[in-house]
Design a protein around this motif. Structure first.
Motif, PDB file in Angstrom:
ATOM      1  N   THR A  37      30.362  29.840  58.499  1.00  0.00           N
ATOM      2  CA  THR A  37      31.281  28.768  58.901  1.00  0.00           C
ATOM      3  C   THR A  37      32.716  29.130  58.545  1.00  0.00           C
ATOM      4  O   THR A  37      32.987  30.124  57.855  1.00  0.00           O
ATOM      5  N   ALA A  38      33.641  28.268  59.008  1.00  0.00           N
ATOM      6  CA  ALA A  38      35.060  28.462  58.696  1.00  0.00           C
ATOM      7  C   ALA A  38      35.326  28.309  57.209  1.00  0.00           C
ATOM      8  O   ALA A  38      36.341  28.795  56.695  1.00  0.00           O
ATOM      9  N   LEU A  39      34.430  27.654  56.492  1.00  0.00           N
ATOM     10  CA  LEU A  39      34.593  27.470  55.055  1.00  0.00           C
ATOM     11  C   LEU A  39      34.706  28.813  54.350  1.00  0.00           C
ATOM     12  O   LEU A  39      35.533  28.995  53.442  1.00  0.00           O
ATOM     13  N   TYR A  40      33.901  29.773  54.759  1.00  0.00           N
ATOM     14  CA  TYR A  40      33.883  31.089  54.122  1.00  0.00           C
ATOM     15  C   TYR A  40      35.232  31.790  54.251  1.00  0.00           C
ATOM     16  O   TYR A  40      35.806  32.271  53.268  1.00  0.00           O
ATOM     17  N   SER A  41      35.760  31.836  55.450  1.00  0.00           N
ATOM     18  CA  SER A  41      37.026  32.548  55.666  1.00  0.00           C
ATOM     19  C   SER A  41      38.192  31.853  54.976  1.00  0.00           C
ATOM     20  O   SER A  41      39.075  32.505  54.400  1.00  0.00           O
ATOM     21  N   HIS A  42      38.206  30.518  54.986  1.00  0.00           N
ATOM     22  CA  HIS A  42      39.316  29.795  54.370  1.00  0.00           C
ATOM     23  C   HIS A  42      39.320  29.966  52.849  1.00  0.00           C
ATOM     24  O   HIS A  42      40.382  30.139  52.242  1.00  0.00           O
ATOM     25  N   LEU A  43      38.146  29.907  52.213  1.00  0.00           N
ATOM     26  CA  LEU A  43      38.098  30.062  50.766  1.00  0.00           C
ATOM     27  C   LEU A  43      38.469  31.483  50.352  1.00  0.00           C
ATOM     28  O   LEU A  43      39.150  31.689  49.335  1.00  0.00           O
ATOM     29  N   ASN A  44      38.042  32.460  51.129  1.00  0.00           N
ATOM     30  CA  ASN A  44      38.442  33.836  50.842  1.00  0.00           C
ATOM     31  C   ASN A  44      39.942  34.019  50.996  1.00  0.00           C
ATOM     32  O   ASN A  44      40.583  34.754  50.252  1.00  0.00           O
ATOM     33  N   GLN A  45      40.505  33.344  51.989  1.00  0.00           N
ATOM     34  CA  GLN A  45      41.955  33.403  52.179  1.00  0.00           C
ATOM     35  C   GLN A  45      42.682  32.822  50.965  1.00  0.00           C
ATOM     36  O   GLN A  45      43.648  33.403  50.461  1.00  0.00           O
ATOM     37  N   SER A  46      42.199  31.668  50.480  1.00  0.00           N
ATOM     38  CA  SER A  46      42.829  31.034  49.331  1.00  0.00           C
ATOM     39  C   SER A  46      42.675  31.896  48.080  1.00  0.00           C
ATOM     40  O   SER A  46      43.606  32.013  47.270  1.00  0.00           O
ATOM     41  N   GLY A  82      23.064  21.555  49.289  1.00  0.00           N
ATOM     42  CA  GLY A  82      21.636  21.501  49.573  1.00  0.00           C
ATOM     43  C   GLY A  82      20.746  22.012  48.460  1.00  0.00           C
ATOM     44  O   GLY A  82      19.598  22.401  48.709  1.00  0.00           O
ATOM     45  N   LYS A  83      21.241  22.025  47.211  1.00  0.00           N
ATOM     46  CA  LYS A  83      20.450  22.495  46.075  1.00  0.00           C
ATOM     47  C   LYS A  83      20.717  21.583  44.883  1.00  0.00           C
ATOM     48  O   LYS A  83      21.785  20.987  44.768  1.00  0.00           O
ATOM     49  N   PRO A  84      19.749  21.466  43.923  1.00  0.00           N
ATOM     50  CA  PRO A  84      20.012  20.696  42.697  1.00  0.00           C
ATOM     51  C   PRO A  84      21.046  21.407  41.834  1.00  0.00           C
ATOM     52  O   PRO A  84      21.190  22.630  41.891  1.00  0.00           O
ATOM     53  N   ILE A  85      21.737  20.636  41.013  1.00  0.00           N
ATOM     54  CA  ILE A  85      22.831  21.190  40.203  1.00  0.00           C
ATOM     55  C   ILE A  85      22.388  22.355  39.322  1.00  0.00           C
ATOM     56  O   ILE A  85      23.074  23.401  39.309  1.00  0.00           O
ATOM     57  N   PRO A  86      21.269  22.271  38.568  1.00  0.00           N
ATOM     58  CA  PRO A  86      20.900  23.397  37.684  1.00  0.00           C
ATOM     59  C   PRO A  86      20.712  24.715  38.427  1.00  0.00           C
ATOM     60  O   PRO A  86      20.965  25.780  37.865  1.00  0.00           O
ATOM     61  N   SER A  87      20.257  24.650  39.672  1.00  0.00           N
ATOM     62  CA  SER A  87      20.026  25.884  40.417  1.00  0.00           C
ATOM     63  C   SER A  87      21.308  26.447  41.019  1.00  0.00           C
ATOM     64  O   SER A  87      21.294  27.533  41.599  1.00  0.00           O
ATOM     65  N   LEU A  88      22.415  25.712  40.889  1.00  0.00           N
ATOM     66  CA  LEU A  88      23.689  26.165  41.454  1.00  0.00           C
ATOM     67  C   LEU A  88      24.623  26.733  40.396  1.00  0.00           C
ATOM     68  O   LEU A  88      25.325  27.713  40.643  1.00  0.00           O
ATOM     69  N   LEU A  89      24.646  26.122  39.212  1.00  0.00           N
ATOM     70  CA  LEU A  89      25.594  26.530  38.180  1.00  0.00           C
ATOM     71  C   LEU A  89      25.354  27.975  37.762  1.00  0.00           C
ATOM     72  O   LEU A  89      24.215  28.395  37.503  1.00  0.00           O
ATOM     73  N   GLY A  90      26.465  28.729  37.747  1.00  0.00           N
ATOM     74  CA  GLY A  90      26.377  30.130  37.350  1.00  0.00           C
ATOM     75  C   GLY A  90      25.820  31.047  38.404  1.00  0.00           C
ATOM     76  O   GLY A  90      25.643  32.246  38.168  1.00  0.00           O
ATOM     77  N   ARG A  91      25.555  30.536  39.595  1.00  0.00           N
ATOM     78  CA  ARG A  91      25.026  31.364  40.689  1.00  0.00           C
ATOM     79  C   ARG A  91      26.089  31.583  41.744  1.00  0.00           C
ATOM     80  O   ARG A  91      27.042  30.818  41.874  1.00  0.00           O
ATOM     81  N   GLN A  92      25.915  32.659  42.482  1.00  0.00           N
ATOM     82  CA  GLN A  92      26.844  32.969  43.567  1.00  0.00           C
ATOM     83  C   GLN A  92      26.770  31.895  44.647  1.00  0.00           C
ATOM     84  O   GLN A  92      25.683  31.534  45.095  1.00  0.00           O
ATOM     85  N   LEU A  93      27.935  31.365  45.059  1.00  0.00           N
ATOM     86  CA  LEU A  93      27.975  30.288  46.054  1.00  0.00           C
ATOM     87  C   LEU A  93      27.302  30.708  47.347  1.00  0.00           C
ATOM     88  O   LEU A  93      26.440  29.999  47.875  1.00  0.00           O
ATOM     89  N   TRP A  94      27.679  31.860  47.870  1.00  0.00           N
ATOM     90  CA  TRP A  94      27.177  32.263  49.187  1.00  0.00           C
ATOM     91  C   TRP A  94      25.721  32.711  49.116  1.00  0.00           C
ATOM     92  O   TRP A  94      25.027  32.722  50.125  1.00  0.00           O
ATOM     93  N   GLU A  95      25.253  33.045  47.889  1.00  0.00           N
ATOM     94  CA  GLU A  95      23.832  33.372  47.722  1.00  0.00           C
ATOM     95  C   GLU A  95      22.984  32.102  47.764  1.00  0.00           C
ATOM     96  O   GLU A  95      21.907  32.073  48.363  1.00  0.00           O
ATOM     97  N   ARG A  96      23.496  31.016  47.149  1.00  0.00           N
ATOM     98  CA  ARG A  96      22.750  29.765  47.100  1.00  0.00           C
ATOM     99  C   ARG A  96      22.900  28.953  48.388  1.00  0.00           C
ATOM    100  O   ARG A  96      22.054  28.111  48.690  1.00  0.00           O
ATOM    101  N   ALA A  97      23.993  29.164  49.103  1.00  0.00           N
ATOM    102  CA  ALA A  97      24.200  28.438  50.366  1.00  0.00           C
ATOM    103  C   ALA A  97      24.590  29.440  51.455  1.00  0.00           C
ATOM    104  O   ALA A  97      25.723  29.432  51.956  1.00  0.00           O
ATOM    105  N   PRO A  98      23.664  30.339  51.813  1.00  0.00           N
ATOM    106  CA  PRO A  98      24.014  31.404  52.782  1.00  0.00           C
ATOM    107  C   PRO A  98      24.392  30.876  54.155  1.00  0.00           C
ATOM    108  O   PRO A  98      25.128  31.527  54.884  1.00  0.00           O
ATOM    109  N   HIS A  99      23.910  29.654  54.507  1.00  0.00           N
ATOM    110  CA  HIS A  99      24.228  29.111  55.832  1.00  0.00           C
ATOM    111  C   HIS A  99      25.720  28.813  55.975  1.00  0.00           C
ATOM    112  O   HIS A  99      26.254  28.793  57.084  1.00  0.00           O
ATOM    113  N   LEU A 100      26.399  28.596  54.841  1.00  0.00           N
ATOM    114  CA  LEU A 100      27.830  28.297  54.904  1.00  0.00           C
ATOM    115  C   LEU A 100      28.675  29.542  55.143  1.00  0.00           C
ATOM    116  O   LEU A 100      29.848  29.440  55.478  1.00  0.00           O
ATOM    117  N   LYS A 101      28.073  30.713  54.951  1.00  0.00           N
ATOM    118  CA  LYS A 101      28.830  31.951  55.112  1.00  0.00           C
ATOM    119  C   LYS A 101      29.237  32.184  56.558  1.00  0.00           C
ATOM    120  O   LYS A 101      30.181  32.916  56.842  1.00  0.00           O
TER     121      LYS A 101
END
Length: 819
Positions: A308-317, A287-306
């Protein structure tokens, strides 16, 4: 030398098994320098994968290129490099296409000297750089071969030397205020951000490596030294070659093109959660343009995903360094993804494959498997599962559950006369009416054909379910259905079973509600019956009768009895054929028992044709001895008429037997005549045109109207026995009988009084003007031979009216019911 020979070398085996020394085996794969083996000590420190990333990340691009060039030339290489806070000596010895790399730490004196030299070099470089920046303003030439960036704390360019401006193809003044991220080769933005942030919070110089891309689409790899200068950050870049090795660059760009062109969303994050790479699909997902995402914290730029199950699975990996695969529903975009995360030493690569179409297909297939395709109602499978869940749900404790089993009355007739399309339309309309009488928590399901079930959970007693059952009957029967331009009335027979009183199992509840429904059918249809245990034995008897009826048709155990009909002078005018079923035990079964079964099972059609054939044969042989032939009346079931095959069957039998059509009178009920009038009138007219006489049986008990009588090609009506029974003393019976007689005469119809049992009834009816009489008081039904002899004897002896009308002993109270 092959890889097998190298690995079989005892010395190399010992080195790669070392737990205390850092050794690694290098070679070129697809023109990239890769680590294909490492000692246990080395793997413990840096991990291991067959990738050039380990070499670059460990030693920097300059050392990577030096090692790669030396191995291509089949030469060894020795150098020193600072990794984190340690100075290391790196030495590679060549073994053909393979290089054995050994890494060791400087000793204390060597390390101190190297640190001092590095510090002096860094200070001199930054001093020269600062001078060059000032010199640019005064026209002094910059340092050749190095590029310099001065950034503020937000990463915006404050200064850039001419070497950098020349490479980038942009004037220095146009670079001022530009976000440095826009200069970075996109896959390396994460590395730049890590170096930039590290330099902001440490007094020491920091080393790193990342690439720049210019306006000519050239990509150059720089080794960078960064340090803080006040609130700004200075970055000095050194490039030993203007272009990255073509093979490496082409390979990486090929991978980037693949990542950008694929339908999957993709992003890569480092261990700290910073986004190193993201393609267009991935940016859309986040939900953000590429320049505003590169080099930024994933969960900071997409806090709504934190959340979801995506957050726990990626941390597990990230934690166990193991690939993970799972399905994730993106509620915001109403999409489903198959997610695959692959962790490496420093990054986690995440792919999102859109499986929304597959999920929709699964949902559709699951719905189709659990729902009736015609009405959209849950089917038997879905009903069974829901009932099991309700029965085993603790919340139902203390409550009861009602189960209504519904079967439509007259559905087969609609299907046979109007066609299956109209039958389907009727089922859909019935489903809508059923939904309208229940709560949202109730379940309406279609089992098969015209059978429906309603589940009523959380009720207090059977009275509640019974009231719903009555609503069902009223909803279906009180208003007509409009089918292909025809207004059709049908009814509903409803059986009720109660949980847990009648059964604690799903199949038991369905079975008992089904039994109660059959009792509703037996009780005259269009009603509700509550299950009780005695019904099971009644159903068993019905099933036995059904089986016996099937066998009787095959074994010719359907026989005819005949009852005469007299005129006012005592002469036999006609004989009515009455079907009887001889059971396998030899006993006669009452028509009130077997005819409803025959109608429900569809056996009434072959049985009706068999009865007509026997009746036609009987009247043929009987009239051969008579001077004045008599007629034969045969009862016709409504199902026989509504199938549309009756005219053909009668015409065929008349031809086969060779009898006169006017000898035959077909008796029909008022209720049948009211259904699908146009179709019925057409068939009745065809029969009438043949010369067959038609009469309305049990007149007065149905819903006849004058308009209907005027349209129907009827010759005679038969006053029902229920009106004759009260004559001559009951006022209502007297009025009705005289009214029917007057109506018939005004319309030019003959009239017959049924059920005459006493002299008073006979005398009243004759005085009133009735033309023909029939009943046990005149002659009861007789078997075939007896009836024929009785008819012949009447004509031979020409006995008086008193003898013919003499009151006869009725014997058993036999119910007179025709086919």
């Amino acid at each position: 030398m092959s890889l097998q020979h190298v690995l079989e070398d005892p010395l190399i085996q010992d080195l790669l098994n070392s737990k205390t020394r850092n050794y690694a085996l290098l070679t070129h794969l697809n023109d990239q320098l890769c680590m294909i083996g490492a000692s246990k000590a080395y793997r413990k420190h840096i991990g291991f994968s067959a990738s050039e990333e380990l070499v670059v990340n460990r030693y920097g691009m300059s050392v990577y290129r030096a090692l790669s060039d030396a191995l291509k030339a089949r030469q060894g290489w020795t150098g020193c490099v600072k990794v984190k806070d340690e100075w290391l000596i790196v030495k590679m010895s060549g073994h053909g296409d393979y290089g054995l790399l050994h890494e060791r730490v400087y000793n204390a004196d060597e390390a101190a000297e190297a640190a001092a030299i590095q510090s002096r070099r860094a200070s001199a470089s930054f001093a020269d750089t600062a001078m060059s920046l000032r010199g640019e303003e005064s026209g002094v030439s910059p340092v050749s071969g190095s590029v310099l960036l001065q950034l503020n704390s937000q990463g915006l360019i404050v200064k850039a030397n001419d070497s950098l401006a020349t490479f980038l193809g942009q004037p220095s003044e146009e670079l001022s205020g530009v976000d440095a991220v826009h200069l970075i080769f996109r896959p390396d933005v994460g590395q730049f951000k890590r170096l930039f942030n590290a330099a902001k919070f440490t007094p020491d110089t920091m080393d790193g490596s990342f690439r720049l891309r210019n306006t000519a689409n050239q990509v150059v790899h720089f080794d960078w030294t960064a340090c803080a200068q006040g609130s700004d950050i200075l970055l000095l870049g050194r490039a030993s070659k203007i272009h990255l090795e073509e093979a490496l660059l082409k390979s990486e760009e090929r991978i980037n093109r693949i990542l950008e062109s694929m339908d999957d969303a993709f992003f890569a994050v480092d261990d700290a959660g910073y986004i190193s790479y993201v393609n267009e699909k991935g940016a859309e997902l986040l939900g953000k343009p590429i320049p505003s995402l590169l080099g930024r914290q994933l969960w900071e730029r997409a806090p709504h995903l934190k959340k979801t199950a995506l957050y726990s699975h990626l941390n597990q990996s990230k934690g166990n360094k193991q690939p993970v695969q799972f399905q994730w529903e993106d509620h915001e975009h109403q999409s489903w993804y198959q997610v695959k995360a692959y962790p490496s030493q420093d990054l986690i690569s995440v792919f999102f494959t859109d499986i929304s179409g597959i999920k929709q297909d699964e949902t559709r297939m699951r719905h189709q498997a659990m729902h009736d395709s015609l009405t959209g109602l849950p089917n038997r499978l879905a009903l069974t599962q829901s009932l099991k869940e309700l029965i085993h749900n603790d919340q139902i404790l203390g409550f009861k559950m009602g189960l209504l089993f519904i079967d439509l009355d007259g559905f087969k007739t609609i299907n046979d006369t109007l066609g299956h399309d109209s039958g389907d339309d009727l089922l859909v309309a019935v489903a809508e009416r059923l939904r309208s009488v229940v709560r949202s928590s109730d379940i309406v399901a279609r089992l098969s054909g015209d059978e429906f079930v309603i589940t009523l959970p959380y009720i207090t007693d059977s009275d509640v379910a019974y009231l719903v059952g009555r609503k069902v009957v009223e909803a279906i029967s009180q208003k007509p259905f409009n089918l292909a331009g025809n207004r059709v009335y049908i009814g509903a027979s409803v059986g009720l079973a109660l949980f847990p009183n009648d059964s604690r199992e799903v199949e038991g509840l369905l079975k008992n509600a089904d039994i109660a429904m059959y009792q509703a059918k037996q009780s005259g249809k269009n009603t509700v019956r509550v299950f009780h245990q005695d019904m099971s034995s009644d159903l068993h008897a019905r099933l036995n009768l059904e089986n016996d009826l099937h066998d009787a048709l095959q074994e010719d155990r359907v026989e005819l009895h005949f009852q005469p009909r007299f005129d006012v002078h005592g002469n036999i005018k006609s004989v009515e054929a009455l079907a009887r079923l001889r059971s396998i035990s030899g006993k006669l079964v009452s028509p009130t028992d077997f005819i409803p079964v025959a109608e429900d099972t569809g056996l009434i059609v072959p049985m009706g044709e068999l009865v007509m054939r026997k009746a036609f044969e009987w009247i043929k042989h009987t009239n051969q001895r008579l001077k004045t032939p008599i007629s034969m009346s045969v009862n016709v079931s409504g199902i026989q008429l509504l199938t549309g095959t009756l005219p053909d069957a009668v015409g065929r039998l008349l031809k086969e037997t060779g009898i006169q059509a006017h000898w035959i009178e077909l008796e029909l009920t008022e209720t049948v005549l009211m259904q699908n009038e146009d179709h019925v009138i057409e068939d009745l007219s065809a029969l009438h045109d043949m010369g067959v006489r038609l009469s309305i049986d049990d007149f007065g008990t149905g819903f006849s109207s004058l308009a209907m009588l005027q349209r129907m090609p009827v010759d005679m009506i038969k006053l029902d026995r229920s009106f004759v029974k009260g004559l001559p003393h009951q006022y209502d019976s007297v009025v009705i009988s005289r009214t029917v007689l007057a109506l018939a005469k005004s319309m030019g119809l003959g009239v017959v009084a049924e059920g005459v049992e006493t002299d008073e009834q006979r005398d009243f009816l004759i005085d009133a003007g009735f033309q023909e009489l029939q009943g046990f008081g005149l002659a009861r039904p007789m078997e075939s031979l007896d009836a024929r002899n009785f008819v012949w004897a009447q004509e031979i002896h020409d006995e008086s009216m008193n003898n013919a009308f003499g009151y006869q002993d009725l014997g058993e109270n036999e119910t007179q019911v025709g086919l």
